[in-house]
Design an enzyme around this catalytic site. Sequence first.
Site, PDB file in Angstrom:
ATOM      1  N   ASP A   1      25.077  92.610 103.549  1.00 20.36           N
ATOM      2  CA  ASP A   1      27.004  91.649 104.227  1.00 20.36           C
ATOM      3  C   ASP A   1      28.291  92.593 103.861  1.00 20.36           C
ATOM      4  O   ASP A   1      28.026  93.110 103.264  1.00 20.36           O
ATOM      5  CB  ASP A   1      26.806  90.441 103.666  1.00 20.36           C
ATOM      6  CG  ASP A   1      25.335  89.620 103.415  1.00 20.36           C
ATOM      7  OD1 ASP A   1      24.305  89.971 104.345  1.00 20.36           O
ATOM      8  OD2 ASP A   1      25.904  88.534 102.759  1.00 20.36           O
TER       9      ASP A   1
ATOM     10  N   ASP B   1      16.806  85.017 108.385  1.00 16.13           N
ATOM     11  CA  ASP B   1      17.029  85.835 107.385  1.00 16.13           C
ATOM     12  C   ASP B   1      16.184  86.104 106.648  1.00 16.13           C
ATOM     13  O   ASP B   1      14.916  85.593 106.814  1.00 16.13           O
ATOM     14  CB  ASP B   1      18.134  84.894 106.361  1.00 16.13           C
ATOM     15  CG  ASP B   1      19.865  85.510 105.735  1.00 16.13           C
ATOM     16  OD1 ASP B   1      19.289  86.852 105.423  1.00 16.13           O
ATOM     17  OD2 ASP B   1      20.259  85.008 105.393  1.00 16.13           O
TER      18      ASP B   1
HETATM   19  C1  GLA Z   1      22.644  86.350 104.031  1.00 18.60           C
HETATM   20  C2  GLA Z   1      22.694  86.661 104.765  1.00 18.60           C
HETATM   21  C3  GLA Z   1      24.357  86.383 105.571  1.00 18.60           C
HETATM   22  C4  GLA Z   1      24.423  84.334 104.914  1.00 18.60           C
HETATM   23  C5  GLA Z   1      23.693  84.212 103.703  1.00 18.60           C
HETATM   24  C6  GLA Z   1      23.487  82.913 103.632  1.00 18.60           C
HETATM   25  O1  GLA Z   1      23.572  86.853 102.341  1.00 18.60           O
HETATM   26  O2  GLA Z   1      23.048  88.572 105.076  1.00 18.60           O
HETATM   27  O3  GLA Z   1      24.510  86.446 106.709  1.00 18.60           O
HETATM   28  O4  GLA Z   1      23.608  83.929 106.450  1.00 18.60           O
HETATM   29  O5  GLA Z   1      22.812  84.807 103.644  1.00 18.60           O
HETATM   30  O6  GLA Z   1      22.680  82.297 102.774  1.00 18.60           O
END
Ligand code: GLA
Length: 399
Positions: A212, A157
């Site tokens: 996301d 991430d």
């Molecule tokens: C980010 C990523 C998600 C997930 C969260 C976890 O938002 O894009 O897919 O992994 O972190 O905290």
Amino acid sequence: MIRLRTLCALVVSLALAAAPNAARAQSPRADNGLARTPPMGWNSWNHFGCNVSAQLVREVADAMAANGMRDAGYAYVTIDDCWQVGRDAAGVLIADPARFPGGIKPLADYVHGKGLKFGIYTDAGRKTCEGREGSYGHEAIDAKTFAAWGVDYVKVDWCWAEGLVARTQYAIMRDALLASGRPIVFSICEWGENQPWEWAPATGNLWRTTGDISDNWNSMLAIVNLSMQHARVARPGAWNDPDMLEVGNGGMTREEYRSHFSLWAMMSAPLIAGNDVRQLTDSTSRVARDARDILLNREVIAVDQDALGAPAFVVQSPHPDVQVWARPLADGSRAVLLFNRASVSTTIRADWRRIGIRTKTAVVRDLWLRSDIGTLDGYGTTVPAHGVVMLRVTPVADR
Ligand code: GLA
């Protein structure tokens, strides 16, 4: 003499022009040989968030081995954020002892014992998005730790990365993973914020193209609109990642989930289920039954996993809400998606020339009805609101 000099100059300039490619070909990295087709599996985040544990992961692995998912190609079982609580004195990441008693290694062994592969999550910045330890400055030790635990897939991430350069940090992680000696799929997750389509194909096996996903139609559609712009960049070993699936989480209708899954397959996206797959085994709920039907449609999965890994494009769009997508497949047929983005049903027609079929007639198979429609010179049909009709169209040699 002049001729000779001109010839020399030509040779030198050709060599210079070729140099960047030669340098790229020799760079220590890019192709770890993995993910020749888009990775498939399950990830904890979309459904469980921080509520992860060894027990959950074991139950998910059991379910995937029993409910047909493993046999349909879903291989990677990945724990997302929140499994880690700190580092020990030697700098090794520590798994939450309450939720992962015994640590990660026995869990990876368990998942492997089910004929599945094991994935884990970290962050290229100082902390994860949920504030746990990040891998910044610890790339080498983390890669070694993951390899020693038997990790097959790492999602990395991009939280807590202020002042860092994504391209550089992800290259450091790439090199650390390669140096670990274990084949590990490298999933880059910086949400498309640093033009990953320009550098990530030489760095990771997949890279997020957007922020996301949420479990609703508008979120899914917005992601498609953005991600499809980078279709040309994807190739075996290096895939655009429009984020994990929401199929089965309950926020979209059956038609919408079918569209979601079909679009991901057309885009050669990683198929990472994000629902509670334990419910797919002997489920009585309608949402779970639909999810099972969708996630286990092998003919749609085969499009996603097609060996050619060719991009899909919108080839006809008589109205902004009406699209015909097409994509060549390895056997010479075409995957075709009649996609109705509108909230009323409509008729959509695919023309053979537009989808790249040069013969007069072609065999049309409907991948959701799972039946052959006929040998036709074009195909039009009614497509429900927010729905798709997904076809495989195979040319028939003209007499
Ligand atoms: C980010 C990523 C998600 C997930 C969260 C976890 O938002 O894009 O897919 O992994 O972190 O905290």
